[in-house]
Design a protein around this motif. Structure first.
Motif, PDB file in Angstrom:
ATOM      1  N   ALA A   1      -0.566  -4.183 -15.390  1.00  0.00           N
ATOM      2  CA  ALA A   1       0.440  -3.198 -14.964  1.00  0.00           C
ATOM      3  C   ALA A   1      -0.209  -2.018 -14.256  1.00  0.00           C
ATOM      4  O   ALA A   1      -0.154  -0.879 -14.734  1.00  0.00           O
TER       5      ALA A   1
ATOM      6  N   HIS B   1       8.729  -6.127 -12.157  1.00  0.00           N
ATOM      7  CA  HIS B   1       8.097  -7.368 -12.591  1.00  0.00           C
ATOM      8  C   HIS B   1       7.813  -8.196 -11.354  1.00  0.00           C
ATOM      9  O   HIS B   1       8.720  -8.721 -10.712  1.00  0.00           O
ATOM     10  N   CYS B   2       6.526  -8.312 -10.994  1.00  0.00           N
ATOM     11  CA  CYS B   2       6.136  -8.932  -9.728  1.00  0.00           C
ATOM     12  C   CYS B   2       5.888 -10.429  -9.833  1.00  0.00           C
ATOM     13  O   CYS B   2       5.792 -11.106  -8.798  1.00  0.00           O
TER      14      CYS B   2
ATOM     15  N   MET C   1       3.510  -1.881 -11.356  1.00  0.00           N
ATOM     16  CA  MET C   1       3.625  -3.217 -10.784  1.00  0.00           C
ATOM     17  C   MET C   1       3.106  -4.188 -11.830  1.00  0.00           C
ATOM     18  O   MET C   1       1.920  -4.144 -12.173  1.00  0.00           O
ATOM     19  N   VAL C   2       3.966  -5.056 -12.341  1.00  0.00           N
ATOM     20  CA  VAL C   2       3.645  -5.787 -13.563  1.00  0.00           C
ATOM     21  C   VAL C   2       3.541  -7.287 -13.321  1.00  0.00           C
ATOM     22  O   VAL C   2       4.412  -7.895 -12.693  1.00  0.00           O
TER      23      VAL C   2
ATOM     24  N   GLY D   1       0.854  -8.249 -10.640  1.00  0.00           N
ATOM     25  CA  GLY D   1       0.880  -6.788 -10.561  1.00  0.00           C
ATOM     26  C   GLY D   1      -0.291  -6.268  -9.743  1.00  0.00           C
ATOM     27  O   GLY D   1      -0.127  -5.389  -8.886  1.00  0.00           O
TER      28      GLY D   1
END
Length: 321
Positions: free
Chosen positions: A119, A160-161, A136-137, A167
């Motif tokens: 993250a 949630h990428c 950015m996870v 992330g």
């Protein structure tokens, strides 16, 4: 009861993040190798632990904010952090590291019976202090859902990428855009100076036209047009140039490994690496404008004088998120 959080890495970013967790009602047990960093965190309500392993032993969530992937992997495995934690502990790594290192750390955590997400954050020290970071996870849905309330206490947005490492992938792609755009904005201002254009005039046009971007409207690399930008504080970070160089280096590694044709990204990485090793070592990344001006053989223009003494075209600029 709120989960107990172990926070390892209480530096310029970690300390205010941990303080915001305390403000949100979490019990935070922290550790850092620098005693002064621990003392500052304790003053903000963090409980000190004698080691990272001790901090993790009774925690429900272990959050790390460390300089590089090798530190994360060494802490997880060699230092025994994964082994010390109770089964089912959630590991949240907010460091900015290589995608491969993030995936390896994730796999090690899962193999040890834990949940894990990478993250990394965007927003810098000011965002960490204000609790307005963007996360950015990368990780599975269950781990992200468990991490989300924690991230909400430290930031304004968590995306949630995708799976493990996503992330970090989003972070380096975002910062490649930022690095390239800051160089472009800086080159434009130096070109404008050579053509007799004032900083304010160029800003007033570009910030309301197709040249508008975050590097211009929020972190403007010349003094004057944006009072809150580091350029008005003699380029005191902000987002330090060595950190931008690090992130662009990670992006460049990924570009080469993936065989991607990214000439501007690679050139930006090279320019920032040179800047961070020299005059920019202690500066905000926007200070690269001075390196561009120096290589151009120019002196800075008088940024206080707007062209034709005009007022700004628009006093209320849209700010990107």
């Amino acid at each position: 009861m709120s989960p107990v959080i172990a926070f390892v890495g209480l530096g310029h970013m970690g300390a205010p993040m941990a303080a915001n967790l305390v403000k949100a009602g979490y019990r935070v047990v922290g550790h850092d190798l620098v005693p002064d960093a621990v003392d500052a965190a304790v003053a903000a309500g963090v409980e000190a632990a004698p080691s990272a392993v001790a901090a993790a032993a009774d925690a429900d969530i272990v959050l790390t904010m460390l300089p590089a992937g090798r530190h994360v992997r060494a802490l997880y495995q060699d230092a025994g952090l994964l082994a010390a934690a109770r089964p089912g502990t959630l590991f949240v790594d907010c460091s900015t590291i290589d995608v491969a290192d993030a995936r390896a750390a994730h796999q090690a955590a899962v193999a040890a019976g834990h949940l894990a997400v990478d993250a990394p954050v965007s927003g810098g020290v000011m965002g960490a202090e204000a609790g307005t970071l963007t996360f950015m996870v990368g990780g599975d849905e269950a781990a992200f859902a468990r991490a989300e309330p924690l991230l909400a206490a430290m930031g304004k947005k968590a995306v949630h990428c995708g799976a493990a490492g996503a992330g970090q992938a989003a972070k380096i792609c975002n910062n490649m855009i930022l690095g390239v755009s800051m160089i472009a904005v800086s080159e434009a201002f130096v070109l404008g100076e050579s053509l007799g254009l004032s900083h304010q005039a160029l800003y007033d046009v570009a910030s309301t036209a197709s040249g508008q971007c975050w590097a211009l409207s929020v972190n403007c690399p010349v003094p004057g047009p944006v009072p809150g930008s580091p350029a008005n504080r003699d380029y005191r970070p902000g987002f330090a140039a060595p950190l931008m160089a690090k992130d662009l280096g990670l992006a460049a590694n990924a570009v080469r490994a993936g065989g991607v044709d990214a000439e501007l990204g690679l050139r930006a990485a090279a320019l920032y690496a040179a800047f961070a090793e020299g005059a920019g070592a202690g500066e905000d990344f926007s200070g690269i404008v001075r390196a561009i001006r120096e290589r151009s053989g120019q002196q800075p223009a008088d940024h206080h004088q707007a062209a034709d003494d005009q007022q700004p075209l628009d006093d209320q600029k849209d700010q990107p998120s």
